[in-house]
Motif scaffolding. Structure first.
Motif, PDB file in Angstrom:
ATOM      1  N   ILE A 277       0.854  -1.190   0.000  1.00  0.00           N
ATOM      2  CA  ILE A 277       0.000   0.000   0.000  1.00  0.00           C
ATOM      3  C   ILE A 277       0.891   1.240   0.000  1.00  0.00           C
ATOM      4  N   VAL A 278       0.638   2.161  -0.924  1.00  0.00           N
ATOM      5  CA  VAL A 278       1.430   3.385  -1.027  1.00  0.00           C
ATOM      6  C   VAL A 278       0.488   4.581  -1.044  1.00  0.00           C
ATOM      7  N   LYS A 279       0.770   5.551  -0.185  1.00  0.00           N
ATOM      8  CA  LYS A 279       0.004   6.796  -0.157  1.00  0.00           C
ATOM      9  C   LYS A 279       0.942   7.956  -0.513  1.00  0.00           C
ATOM     10  N   THR A 280       0.437   8.938  -1.256  1.00  0.00           N
ATOM     11  CA  THR A 280       1.258  10.072  -1.671  1.00  0.00           C
ATOM     12  C   THR A 280       0.625  11.378  -1.203  1.00  0.00           C
ATOM     13  N   SER A 281       1.499  12.357  -0.974  1.00  0.00           N
ATOM     14  CA  SER A 281       1.024  13.664  -0.546  1.00  0.00           C
ATOM     15  C   SER A 281       2.072  14.718  -0.869  1.00  0.00           C
ATOM     16  N   VAL A 282       1.612  15.969  -1.006  1.00  0.00           N
ATOM     17  CA  VAL A 282       2.506  17.105  -1.187  1.00  0.00           C
ATOM     18  C   VAL A 282       2.258  18.072  -0.035  1.00  0.00           C
ATOM     19  N   ILE A 283       3.335  18.487   0.633  1.00  0.00           N
ATOM     20  CA  ILE A 283       3.224  19.355   1.803  1.00  0.00           C
ATOM     21  C   ILE A 283       4.001  20.646   1.557  1.00  0.00           C
ATOM     22  N   ILE A 284       3.425  21.759   1.995  1.00  0.00           N
ATOM     23  CA  ILE A 284       4.106  23.050   1.922  1.00  0.00           C
ATOM     24  C   ILE A 284       4.658  23.371   3.308  1.00  0.00           C
ATOM     25  N   GLU A 285       5.945  23.712   3.373  1.00  0.00           N
ATOM     26  CA  GLU A 285       6.557  24.082   4.642  1.00  0.00           C
ATOM     27  C   GLU A 285       7.034  25.529   4.583  1.00  0.00           C
ATOM     28  N   THR A 286       6.529  26.354   5.499  1.00  0.00           N
ATOM     29  CA  THR A 286       7.029  27.710   5.652  1.00  0.00           C
ATOM     30  C   THR A 286       8.025  27.732   6.812  1.00  0.00           C
ATOM     31  N   ALA A 287       8.534  28.920   7.128  1.00  0.00           N
ATOM     32  CA  ALA A 287       9.506  29.030   8.220  1.00  0.00           C
ATOM     33  C   ALA A 287       8.894  28.695   9.569  1.00  0.00           C
ATOM     34  N   ILE A 288       7.572  28.876   9.689  1.00  0.00           N
ATOM     35  CA  ILE A 288       6.952  28.694  11.003  1.00  0.00           C
ATOM     36  C   ILE A 288       6.000  27.500  11.046  1.00  0.00           C
ATOM     37  N   SER A 289       5.918  26.729   9.981  1.00  0.00           N
ATOM     38  CA  SER A 289       4.979  25.603   9.965  1.00  0.00           C
ATOM     39  C   SER A 289       5.677  24.289  10.295  1.00  0.00           C
ATOM     40  N   ASP A 290       4.869  23.335  10.728  1.00  0.00           N
ATOM     41  CA  ASP A 290       5.373  22.001  11.073  1.00  0.00           C
ATOM     42  C   ASP A 290       4.467  20.942  10.466  1.00  0.00           C
ATOM     43  N   HIS A 291       4.122  21.086   9.193  1.00  0.00           N
ATOM     44  CA  HIS A 291       3.164  20.170   8.570  1.00  0.00           C
ATOM     45  C   HIS A 291       3.701  18.746   8.466  1.00  0.00           C
ATOM     46  N   LEU A 292       4.998  18.597   8.250  1.00  0.00           N
ATOM     47  CA  LEU A 292       5.562  17.253   8.148  1.00  0.00           C
ATOM     48  C   LEU A 292       5.490  16.535   9.494  1.00  0.00           C
ATOM     49  N   ILE A 293       5.720  17.263  10.558  1.00  0.00           N
ATOM     50  CA  ILE A 293       5.595  16.683  11.897  1.00  0.00           C
ATOM     51  C   ILE A 293       4.140  16.300  12.162  1.00  0.00           C
ATOM     52  N   LYS A 294       3.214  17.178  11.785  1.00  0.00           N
ATOM     53  CA  LYS A 294       1.787  16.881  11.980  1.00  0.00           C
ATOM     54  C   LYS A 294       1.369  15.661  11.161  1.00  0.00           C
ATOM     55  N   TYR A 295       1.884  15.551   9.943  1.00  0.00           N
ATOM     56  CA  TYR A 295       1.573  14.394   9.100  1.00  0.00           C
ATOM     57  C   TYR A 295       2.073  13.112   9.775  1.00  0.00           C
ATOM     58  N   THR A 296       3.274  13.182  10.315  1.00  0.00           N
ATOM     59  CA  THR A 296       3.863  12.016  10.986  1.00  0.00           C
ATOM     60  C   THR A 296       3.018  11.558  12.165  1.00  0.00           C
ATOM     61  N   LEU A 297       2.537  12.499  12.950  1.00  0.00           N
ATOM     62  CA  LEU A 297       1.720  12.160  14.116  1.00  0.00           C
ATOM     63  C   LEU A 297       0.336  11.678  13.698  1.00  0.00           C
ATOM     64  N   THR A 298      -0.278  12.357  12.732  1.00  0.00           N
ATOM     65  CA  THR A 298      -1.637  12.012  12.299  1.00  0.00           C
ATOM     66  C   THR A 298      -1.709  10.616  11.707  1.00  0.00           C
ATOM     67  N   HIS A 299      -0.678  10.232  10.927  1.00  0.00           N
ATOM     68  CA  HIS A 299      -0.700   8.941  10.245  1.00  0.00           C
ATOM     69  C   HIS A 299       0.059   7.855  11.008  1.00  0.00           C
ATOM     70  N   GLN A 300       0.383   8.140  12.262  1.00  0.00           N
ATOM     71  CA  GLN A 300       1.022   7.160  13.153  1.00  0.00           C
ATOM     72  C   GLN A 300       2.255   6.520  12.492  1.00  0.00           C
ATOM     73  N   ILE A 301       3.088   7.361  11.942  1.00  0.00           N
ATOM     74  CA  ILE A 301       4.329   6.896  11.319  1.00  0.00           C
ATOM     75  C   ILE A 301       5.245   6.326  12.396  1.00  0.00           C
ATOM     76  N   ASP A 302       5.775   5.138  12.179  1.00  0.00           N
ATOM     77  CA  ASP A 302       6.699   4.570  13.154  1.00  0.00           C
ATOM     78  C   ASP A 302       8.137   4.487  12.642  1.00  0.00           C
ATOM     79  N   LEU A 303       8.353   4.850  11.370  1.00  0.00           N
ATOM     80  CA  LEU A 303       9.720   4.927  10.854  1.00  0.00           C
ATOM     81  C   LEU A 303       9.766   5.933   9.710  1.00  0.00           C
ATOM     82  N   VAL A 304      10.752   6.816   9.753  1.00  0.00           N
ATOM     83  CA  VAL A 304      11.048   7.721   8.647  1.00  0.00           C
ATOM     84  C   VAL A 304      12.374   7.276   8.052  1.00  0.00           C
TER      85      VAL A 304
END
Length: 289
Positions: free
Chosen positions: A89-116
Motif C-alpha cells: 500500500i502506497v500513499k502520496t502527498s505534497v506538503i508546503i513548509e514555511t519558516a513557522i509551519s510544522d506540517h511534516l511533523i503533523k503528518y507524521t503524528l496524524t498517520h502514526q508513522i513509526d519509521l522515517v
C-alpha cells in the motif's frame, strides 16, 4: 516493531527517494506496511521564508510548477515500489513548509508513522536562521525513529548493532536493538565513552552495566567496551568502523538555543557509499501517565 506499520519517505531528489524506497521494502511486509511518499515544497530564499504564508504560496505561478513536479516524483517512486512489491500500500502527498509551519511533523503524528527513512545529505556551513534538519526535528518532536541510509546500505544485512550508552539506561533503544537483533540474528555491541574530567563517570558506568544486564536477561548478552576520551560522534564512528558495525542507534540532538549555529551531525560524517545504518530515536518511551 519490525516490520513497521507506517513508513514515511520525505521526497527531495528522485535518486535519494529510490534508495529510501528500496530500504523501506527491506523493512516492510506488504500485508502489514503502508509506505507514505511525501514531497515537501520548501522555500529557498530568506525573504520567502520570512514573508510567505501557505495562502500566499498557492497564489504564486511558480508554485503550480513545483507542485506538479512534486506529484510526478511521488508517482515515479510509487510506480517503482509497485513494480517491486505490487501488493504494498502506497500513499502520496505534497506538503508546503514555511519558516513557522510544522506540517511534516503533523503528518507524521496524524498517520502514526513509526519509521522515517532519510538519505544522507551534506549540510552547508555558515548561518541559516531558518534551516531545519527534518531528521532531528521528526525524531525529537514526533518521537519517531529516523533511519538514515546511503546506497551502500541496500541489501546489506544488519549483523552488528552498536548501542552507545550515556548517563541513563536507554530503554527504548534497548527494545529496538533487540527487535533488529532478533530479525537479523545480529549481535549487539555496547559502548560508552568516559572522560577523566567527567563528573558523571560513575553514573555512566552504572547505566552501562545495567543496560548490559537487561540485554543479557533477554537472551542477547552483548559485547561491550568502555572507551577513554571525550564523547563525540567522530569517536563513535571510529569505533563502529573498528567492530564493523552495520547500525548505530543514536539520540536526536538537543534543540539549539541559536538555530543559526550549524555543525556537522553524525550522518554528515558518513561516507556516501557507507553501509552503516544510523537510526536516530529518543532513548525513552513516551510516558502516558
Amino acid at each position: 516493531m519490525i516490520p513497521y506499520k507506517n513508513i514515511l519517505i520525505p521526497i527531495d531528489s528522485l535518486h535519494s527517494a529510490q534508495v529510501a524506497a528500496e530500504k523501506a521494502l527491506e523493512l516492510s511486509d506488504p500485508a502489514e506496511t503502508c509506505i507514505h511518499l511525501v514531497s515537501v515544497i520548501r522555500f529557498d530564499s530568506l525573504w520567502q521564508r520570512l514573508l510567505y504564508t501557505e495562502a500566499i504560496v498557492k497564489q504564486q505561478r511558480y508554485f503550480i510548477k513545483r507542485k506538479a513536479l512534486a506529484e510526478k516524483k511521488n508517482e515515479a517512486i510509487k510506480t517503482r515500489i509497485t513494480q517491486i512489491a505490487p501488493s504494498t500500500i502506497v500513499k502520496t502527498s505534497v506538503i508546503i513548509e514555511t519558516a513557522i509551519s510544522d506540517h511534516l511533523i503533523k503528518y507524521t503524528l496524524t498517520h502514526q508513522i513509526d519509521l522515517v527513512i532519510n538519505t544522507q545529505k551534506k549540510t552547508g556551513t555558515g548561518f541559516n536562521w531558518f534551516k531545519k534538519d527534518w531528521s532531528e526535528e521528526l525524531a525529537r518532536k514526533a518521537s519517531v525513529a529516523v533511519l538514515t541510509v546511503t546506497k551502500g546500505c541496500l541489501n546489506h544485512p544488519i549483523k552488528s548493532i552498536l548501542l552507545p550508552v550515556k548517563s541513563f539506561v536507554p530503554e527504548r533503544k534497548i527494545q529496538v536493538a533487540l527487535a533488529y537483533a532478533k530479525r537479523y540474528n545480529a549481535h549487539i555491541h555496547l559502548v560508552t565513552l568516559l572522560d577523566n574530567n567527567d563528573s558523571t563517570a560513575k553514573i555512566r558506568v552504572d547505566a552501562f552495566y545495567l543496560t548490559y544486564k537487561i540485554l543479557s536477561e533477554y537472551g542477547h548478552a552483548p559485547q561491550y567496551k568502555i572507551l577513554q576520551g571525550a564523547d563525540s560522534d567522530a569517536a563513535l564512528l571510529r569505533y563502529a568502523d573498528q567492530i564493523k558495525a552495520d547500525m548505530i542507534l543514536v539520540n536526536p540532538d538537543k534543540k539549539k538555543r541559536i538555530p543559526g549555529l550549524m555543525r556537522q551531525t553524525i550522518t554528515d560524517m558518513l561516507n556516501p557509499l557507507s553501509a552503516l545504518h544510523i537510526l536516530t530515536l529518543k532513548p525513552h518511551f513516551k510516558r502516558t501517565i
